[in-house]
Design a protein around this motif. Structure first.
Motif, mmCIF file in Angstrom:
data_model
loop_
_atom_site.group_PDB
_atom_site.id
_atom_site.type_symbol
_atom_site.label_atom_id
_atom_site.label_comp_id
_atom_site.label_asym_id
_atom_site.label_seq_id
_atom_site.Cartn_x
_atom_site.Cartn_y
_atom_site.Cartn_z
ATOM 1 N N ALA A 34 -51.202 29.702 42.439
ATOM 2 C CA ALA A 34 -51.675 30.385 43.652
ATOM 3 C C ALA A 34 -53.091 29.933 43.993
ATOM 4 O O ALA A 34 -53.413 29.689 45.161
ATOM 5 C CB ALA A 34 -51.629 31.899 43.452
ATOM 6 N N LEU A 35 -53.931 29.801 42.952
ATOM 7 C CA LEU A 35 -55.315 29.362 43.191
ATOM 8 C C LEU A 35 -55.335 27.912 43.672
ATOM 9 O O LEU A 35 -56.025 27.557 44.629
ATOM 10 C CB LEU A 35 -56.142 29.510 41.911
ATOM 11 N N GLU A 36 -54.542 27.058 43.017
ATOM 12 C CA GLU A 36 -54.504 25.645 43.411
ATOM 13 C C GLU A 36 -54.017 25.499 44.859
ATOM 14 O O GLU A 36 -54.584 24.728 45.638
ATOM 15 C CB GLU A 36 -53.585 24.855 42.481
ATOM 16 N N ALA A 37 -53.021 26.302 45.227
ATOM 17 C CA ALA A 37 -52.473 26.212 46.590
ATOM 18 C C ALA A 37 -53.515 26.653 47.612
ATOM 19 O O ALA A 37 -53.642 26.052 48.690
ATOM 20 C CB ALA A 37 -51.218 27.062 46.712
ATOM 21 N N ALA A 38 -54.285 27.695 47.277
ATOM 22 C CA ALA A 38 -55.321 28.183 48.200
ATOM 23 C C ALA A 38 -56.406 27.121 48.375
ATOM 24 O O ALA A 38 -56.875 26.876 49.498
ATOM 25 C CB ALA A 38 -55.915 29.482 47.683
ATOM 26 N N VAL A 39 -56.776 26.468 47.264
ATOM 27 C CA VAL A 39 -57.790 25.404 47.342
ATOM 28 C C VAL A 39 -57.255 24.236 48.155
ATOM 29 O O VAL A 39 -57.951 23.684 49.019
ATOM 30 C CB VAL A 39 -58.208 24.943 45.925
ATOM 31 N N LEU A 40 -55.977 23.895 47.931
ATOM 32 C CA LEU A 40 -55.374 22.783 48.681
ATOM 33 C C LEU A 40 -55.334 23.119 50.171
ATOM 34 O O LEU A 40 -55.631 22.275 51.019
ATOM 35 C CB LEU A 40 -53.964 22.508 48.163
ATOM 36 N N ASP A 41 -55.011 24.367 50.499
ATOM 37 C CA ASP A 41 -54.952 24.791 51.907
ATOM 38 C C ASP A 41 -56.328 24.629 52.552
ATOM 39 O O ASP A 41 -56.449 24.053 53.644
ATOM 40 C CB ASP A 41 -54.475 26.251 51.981
ATOM 41 N N ALA A 42 -57.378 25.092 51.853
ATOM 42 C CA ALA A 42 -58.740 24.996 52.402
ATOM 43 C C ALA A 42 -59.133 23.532 52.582
ATOM 44 O O ALA A 42 -59.654 23.118 53.630
ATOM 45 C CB ALA A 42 -59.730 25.693 51.475
ATOM 46 N N GLU A 43 -58.825 22.737 51.564
ATOM 47 C CA GLU A 43 -59.181 21.311 51.551
ATOM 48 C C GLU A 43 -58.530 20.562 52.713
ATOM 49 O O GLU A 43 -59.175 19.797 53.432
ATOM 50 C CB GLU A 43 -58.702 20.719 50.216
ATOM 51 N N LEU A 44 -57.251 20.827 52.907
ATOM 52 C CA LEU A 44 -56.517 20.087 53.937
ATOM 53 C C LEU A 44 -56.861 20.587 55.328
ATOM 54 O O LEU A 44 -56.948 19.804 56.276
ATOM 55 C CB LEU A 44 -55.010 20.165 53.667
ATOM 56 N N ARG A 45 -57.086 21.909 55.475
ATOM 57 C CA ARG A 45 -57.489 22.425 56.788
ATOM 58 C C ARG A 45 -58.812 21.804 57.201
ATOM 59 O O ARG A 45 -59.024 21.460 58.359
ATOM 60 C CB ARG A 45 -57.602 23.955 56.762
ATOM 61 N N ALA A 46 -59.689 21.586 56.202
ATOM 62 C CA ALA A 46 -61.024 21.054 56.513
ATOM 63 C C ALA A 46 -60.947 19.638 57.087
ATOM 64 O O ALA A 46 -61.829 19.211 57.833
ATOM 65 C CB ALA A 46 -61.883 21.077 55.256
ATOM 66 N N VAL A 47 -59.884 18.897 56.733
ATOM 67 C CA VAL A 47 -59.765 17.518 57.231
ATOM 68 C C VAL A 47 -58.573 17.366 58.179
ATOM 69 O O VAL A 47 -58.206 16.251 58.557
ATOM 70 C CB VAL A 47 -59.638 16.502 56.058
ATOM 71 N N GLY A 48 -57.966 18.507 58.551
ATOM 72 C CA GLY A 48 -56.891 18.466 59.546
ATOM 73 C C GLY A 48 -55.616 17.805 59.071
ATOM 74 O O GLY A 48 -54.871 17.222 59.860
ATOM 75 N N ARG A 49 -55.339 17.882 57.756
ATOM 76 C CA ARG A 49 -54.098 17.297 57.230
ATOM 77 C C ARG A 49 -53.114 18.405 56.858
ATOM 78 O O ARG A 49 -53.506 19.440 56.339
ATOM 79 C CB ARG A 49 -54.381 16.438 55.985
#
Ligand SMILES: CC(=O)N[C@@H](Cc1ccc2ccccc2c1)C(=O)O
Ligand SMILES: [Mg+2]
Length: 372
Positions: free
Chosen positions: A102-117
């Motif tokens: 759950a934590l990894e997915a939240a970090v991935l979501d933030a990371e990808l939203r930040a670069v529009g992927r």
């Protein structure tokens, strides 16, 4: 990224109908959601653990506790966190794969939203629509089962999966096979309810041309699944047993599973789920995406995962309405026409869904916790 805060939200969502498996009856889903606040923006993740430790040893209270006392402090202290670093940073804690996922997915979501992927683009999705199956619980009667299955067939689902247990297996399968006709895609899931002593009984499922029998035995009993596979024609598929890519390889090489159900939460995260997909593809083992009654957050990520080339069987990535009358994001609805029985892979940044915070707050089972 720097993580400035991690929020834990517990949300209660009623199910549209009771969902009975060999380990119990579910009438509502209590789900733990994670929001990470980072210097690059926010991200949401969903913990798939159930309220009680029945499907696996993880459960909502335990996941919340291990996140609050071990996992979140580690990430909050770290000078830099990326999705690719989370598993290593949290590796000092044994197990708790669903909490870590759950934590990894939240970090991935933030990371990808930040670069529009999108998750799909990041995973390497090769499809824009994915075939969807549906998991059907043990019913009070055969007639009620057939009515529920007929409804799903009418909605266009590509595959029916029946929960089975001793005393509820041969007749439900025979009657649903009759309803679907000889070409309907049909499989069963025992959630560990049998033992190898039931092998001859389970062999009586062979005439019904099932795609697979899912996790008939205890999750730690790889050997018995290999022994069963020697006795029955129906392919054996593991779910609860497959906690990592390494275990998947071991089970495949020992002949315990010829098809693999992939659940990101069960294996510790979407990055490990990608590794399971890749190794199964190398070994020519078909995979499909399992379901854990996710809200739109987990459902969006699962649909993106199911769009990878090795996912050649319809998954339990059902429409939101299979479980919930209302969801915390735009509901996933099966397509129509050429996309009947399919869900569209989200294309927006991150998971591609926008969480309705008013919905989350309105259904909060307790005030959310903010960890800094
Ligand atoms: C869609 C499906 O059959 N899922 C699981 C079983 C399951 C069923 C109900 C659950 C409720 C809360 C948490 C986890 C759950 C898992 C499975 O494939 O074995
Ligand atoms: Mg299962």
């Amino acid at each position: 990224m720097r993580i400035d805060a991690i929020e834990l939200h517990r949300v209660g969502m009623p199910l549209v109908r009771p969902f009975e498996t060999s380990f119990g009856v579910q009438t509502a889903r209590e789900v733990l959601l994670i929001r990470v606040r980072t210097d690059a923006g926010d991200g949401w993740g969903e913990c798939v653990a159930g309220t009680e430790p029945f499907y696996s040893s993880e459960y909502v209270d335990g996941a919340a506790h291990v996140i609050e006392h071990y996992l979140a402090p580690t990430l909050l202290r770290a000078p830099d966190v990326t999705a690719a670093s989370v598993a290593r940073q949290l590796g000092y804690v044994a197990g708790h794969r669903m909490a870590k996922a759950a934590l990894e997915a939240a970090v991935l979501d933030a990371e990808l939203r930040a670069v529009g992927r999108s998750f799909g683009e990041y995973f390497g999705a090769t499809a824009e629509w994915v075939d969807c199956g549906v998991s059907v619980g043990i019913a009070p009667s055969i007639d009620e089962l057939l009515a529920e299955v007929a409804g799903y067939v009418a909605e266009g689902y590509k595959r029916i999966k029946l929960k089975v247990k001793p005393g509820w297996d041969l007749e439900p399968v025979a009657r649903v096979r009759e309803l679907l006709g000889p070409d309907g895609l049909l499989q069963v899931d025992a959630n560990t309810a049998y033992t190898l002593a039931d092998a001859e009984h389970l062999k009586r499922l062979d005439p019904f041309d099932l795609l697979l029998i899912e996790q008939p035995f205890d999750e730690e009993d790889i050997a018995s699944h290999a022994a069963l596979a020697q006795v029955i024609e129906t392919p054996v598929c593991l779910d609860e047993s497959i906690l990592s890519a390494a275990i998947a390889v071991d089970a495949i090489e020992r002949g315990a599973t010829s098809i693999v159900n992939i659940k990101a939460g069960r294996v510790g995260g979407y990055l490990e789920a990608l590794r399971v997909h890749d190794i199964c593809r190398e070994l020519s083992v078909p995979v499909w995406c399992g379901g854990m009654l996710e809200t739109g957050i987990g459902r969006a990520a699962n649909v993106a995962l199911a769009a990878l080339p090795g996912f050649t069987l319809p998954g339990d990535t059902s429409a939101s309405g299979r479980y919930f009358a209302d969801d915390l994001a735009e509901p996933f609805v099966l397509g129509s026409g050429e996309h009947a029985g399919q869900l569209r892979v989200p294309t927006g940044p991150g998971t591609g869904v926008e969480v309705d915070e008013a919905f989350v707050a309105a259904r909060a089972l307790s005030p959310h916790r903010t960890l800094r």
